[in-house]
Design a protein around this motif. Sequence first.
Motif, PDB file in Angstrom:
ATOM      1  N   ALA A  76      53.930  24.741  32.286  1.00 40.11           N
ATOM      2  CA  ALA A  76      54.409  25.556  31.168  1.00 40.11           C
ATOM      3  C   ALA A  76      53.636  25.330  29.871  1.00 40.11           C
ATOM      4  O   ALA A  76      53.920  25.984  28.868  1.00 40.11           O
ATOM      5  N   GLY A  77      52.656  24.444  29.875  1.00 38.45           N
ATOM      6  CA  GLY A  77      51.987  24.090  28.623  1.00 38.45           C
ATOM      7  C   GLY A  77      51.061  25.174  28.099  1.00 38.45           C
ATOM      8  O   GLY A  77      50.788  26.165  28.778  1.00 38.45           O
ATOM      9  N   PRO A  78      50.576  25.011  26.848  1.00 43.92           N
ATOM     10  CA  PRO A  78      49.691  25.992  26.221  1.00 43.92           C
ATOM     11  C   PRO A  78      48.345  26.102  26.938  1.00 43.92           C
ATOM     12  O   PRO A  78      47.801  25.108  27.412  1.00 43.92           O
ATOM     13  N   ILE A  79      47.845  27.323  26.987  1.00 41.18           N
ATOM     14  CA  ILE A  79      46.658  27.630  27.796  1.00 41.18           C
ATOM     15  C   ILE A  79      45.374  27.506  27.001  1.00 41.18           C
ATOM     16  O   ILE A  79      45.257  28.018  25.887  1.00 41.18           O
ATOM     17  N   LEU A  80      44.392  26.827  27.629  1.00 40.95           N
ATOM     18  CA  LEU A  80      43.063  26.719  27.036  1.00 40.95           C
ATOM     19  C   LEU A  80      42.171  27.862  27.511  1.00 40.95           C
ATOM     20  O   LEU A  80      41.482  28.498  26.720  1.00 40.95           O
ATOM     21  N   ALA A  81      42.172  28.125  28.792  1.00 39.99           N
ATOM     22  CA  ALA A  81      41.292  29.168  29.325  1.00 39.99           C
ATOM     23  C   ALA A  81      41.773  29.629  30.685  1.00 39.99           C
ATOM     24  O   ALA A  81      42.411  28.876  31.422  1.00 39.99           O
ATOM     25  N   LYS A  82      41.472  30.891  30.986  1.00 36.16           N
ATOM     26  CA  LYS A  82      41.797  31.454  32.299  1.00 36.16           C
ATOM     27  C   LYS A  82      40.557  32.107  32.872  1.00 36.16           C
ATOM     28  O   LYS A  82      39.710  32.600  32.137  1.00 36.16           O
ATOM     29  N   ARG A  83      40.454  32.118  34.176  1.00 35.12           N
ATOM     30  CA  ARG A  83      39.349  32.833  34.811  1.00 35.12           C
ATOM     31  C   ARG A  83      39.894  33.581  36.016  1.00 35.12           C
ATOM     32  O   ARG A  83      40.573  32.986  36.862  1.00 35.12           O
ATOM     33  N   GLU A  84      39.587  34.878  36.108  1.00 34.18           N
ATOM     34  CA  GLU A  84      40.068  35.688  37.235  1.00 34.18           C
ATOM     35  C   GLU A  84      39.212  35.482  38.472  1.00 34.18           C
ATOM     36  O   GLU A  84      38.007  35.300  38.381  1.00 34.18           O
ATOM     37  N   VAL A  85      39.858  35.528  39.627  1.00 35.51           N
ATOM     38  CA  VAL A  85      39.153  35.481  40.903  1.00 35.51           C
ATOM     39  C   VAL A  85      39.759  36.571  41.779  1.00 35.51           C
ATOM     40  O   VAL A  85      40.982  36.639  41.931  1.00 35.51           O
ATOM     41  N   ALA A  86      38.892  37.430  42.337  1.00 36.76           N
ATOM     42  CA  ALA A  86      39.379  38.535  43.169  1.00 36.76           C
ATOM     43  C   ALA A  86      39.840  38.005  44.520  1.00 36.76           C
ATOM     44  O   ALA A  86      39.299  37.030  45.045  1.00 36.76           O
ATOM     45  N   ILE A  87      40.864  38.636  45.085  1.00 42.69           N
ATOM     46  CA  ILE A  87      41.315  38.313  46.432  1.00 42.69           C
ATOM     47  C   ILE A  87      40.783  39.377  47.372  1.00 42.69           C
ATOM     48  O   ILE A  87      41.066  40.554  47.206  1.00 42.69           O
ATOM     49  N   ASP A  88      40.015  38.962  48.369  1.00 48.02           N
ATOM     50  CA  ASP A  88      39.488  39.910  49.356  1.00 48.02           C
ATOM     51  C   ASP A  88      40.553  40.212  50.398  1.00 48.02           C
ATOM     52  O   ASP A  88      41.434  39.390  50.655  1.00 48.02           O
ATOM     53  N   ALA A  89      40.409  41.369  51.032  1.00 48.84           N
ATOM     54  CA  ALA A  89      41.386  41.778  52.043  1.00 48.84           C
ATOM     55  C   ALA A  89      41.431  40.795  53.209  1.00 48.84           C
ATOM     56  O   ALA A  89      42.462  40.636  53.853  1.00 48.84           O
ATOM     57  N   ASP A  90      40.314  40.132  53.473  1.00 52.17           N
ATOM     58  CA  ASP A  90      40.253  39.210  54.612  1.00 52.17           C
ATOM     59  C   ASP A  90      40.651  37.787  54.251  1.00 52.17           C
ATOM     60  O   ASP A  90      40.696  36.925  55.121  1.00 52.17           O
ATOM     61  N   ASP A  91      40.892  37.522  52.996  1.00 54.43           N
ATOM     62  CA  ASP A  91      41.191  36.152  52.581  1.00 54.43           C
ATOM     63  C   ASP A  91      42.477  35.639  53.202  1.00 54.43           C
ATOM     64  O   ASP A  91      43.482  36.349  53.234  1.00 54.43           O
ATOM     65  N   ASP A  92      42.443  34.396  53.664  1.00 60.47           N
ATOM     66  CA  ASP A  92      43.697  33.700  53.917  1.00 60.47           C
ATOM     67  C   ASP A  92      43.790  32.559  52.906  1.00 60.47           C
ATOM     68  O   ASP A  92      42.861  32.332  52.135  1.00 60.47           O
ATOM     69  N   ALA A  93      44.892  31.856  52.912  1.00 51.65           N
ATOM     70  CA  ALA A  93      45.128  30.875  51.854  1.00 51.65           C
ATOM     71  C   ALA A  93      44.089  29.768  51.863  1.00 51.65           C
ATOM     72  O   ALA A  93      43.721  29.237  50.815  1.00 51.65           O
ATOM     73  N   SER A  94      43.603  29.436  53.029  1.00 51.01           N
ATOM     74  CA  SER A  94      42.626  28.373  53.142  1.00 51.01           C
ATOM     75  C   SER A  94      41.285  28.783  52.522  1.00 51.01           C
ATOM     76  O   SER A  94      40.675  28.037  51.756  1.00 51.01           O
TER      77      SER A  94
END
Length: 314
Positions: free
Chosen positions: A144-162
């Motif tokens: 819940a703490g204050p945010i320094l930075a964020k970076r987006e990462v796309a999820i591919d259709a074939d991605d699994d959690a691993s």
Amino acid sequence: MDIVFFGSSQFAVPSLKALLASTHSLRCVVTQPDRRKGRHLFCSPTIVKSTAVAHNIKVFQPDQVNSGASVNFLKDLHAGLFVVVSYGNLLSEDILAIPVHAAINIHASLLPAYRGAAPINWALIRGENVTGITIFKLAKEMDAGPILAKREVAIDADDDASILENRLADASAPFLLSALDSIESGKAAFFPQDARMVTLAPKLKKIDGLIEWQKPAEQIHNLVRGCIPWPSAFTYYKGKLLKLYKTAVLPFTASHAKALPGEVVAASKAGIEIACGSGAIMILELQIEGKRRMTAEEFIIGHKVCIGETFYKK
RNA sequence: CGCGGGGUGGAGCAGCCUGGUAGCUCAUUAGGCUCAUAACCUAAAGGUCGAGAGUUCAAAUCUCUCCCCCGCAA
């Protein structure tokens, strides 16, 4: 900077290695105690411990990280910064107050979305197209703490959690170093999280992997992707546990509409088609209790899967 | 000593309980059929039955030990 690194699981390893290769000074690595785990309950170290030991870094494994003795030990390290990556325990405010600069955390989601222990899994289960990593200052409340930075990462259709975890972990390493630069230069700015946007991603339980075939095909497919490698999406076949590792959503056909959810619509080399609440999925890789993981083609050769059989409870 | 399932040609399995000639599906190879084919027909090759010891006239099968894989559990 003088850094103390807190981490335990595989997700923390790329970040740890980046620190080891950087100009920063790693004073100590804090990780979970060696635990008895696996099939015969052997005692084994965390992957982070193994990595640290291989680089001759001092390792600290407190049973109770928030205990007085542990806090005193950490104080004596006189660290400038605590970096926490999938450590596995909530740190008390006493600990968060120790470092000169801050205690920062790398979280595998775009906070304030998916706060909790399993952000990657839940993002996949919910069918997200985009997730990311967030570096923020640790606070009393989880994630819940204050945010320094964020970076987006796309999820591919074939991605699994691993797969997705590996990609996020790799992306975290350079991201962490740039965050350290901004902190060291005094340019770092932290912004509070928007409380209205908070969503939760609690630790998965075994039962979360249970497939409910009356759900739409897309949701079941997403469950399979999101539950890799644990607990893995599962159902039952002839009374035995059956885990699904890889599936595909099929275009809707008339034969799917006639079949009940969980019923086999077709079984061929290509895979096993199972009707869902709406649509159907193709099972591509699976594992039956007592056997190793195998392709649907291999499974069909040995088990005579018939149309009309059900993959359901029994 | 946490509980349980399993190891049989290249792949997946049956056979074990009730010992007596190594079986099925797929893959492979050759031939055939076909305008053609991953389809179909015929034939062939391919196995220390996880390893070792024991019981027995005889062990994939029964007994013991070990190795490896998987499910539960944590």
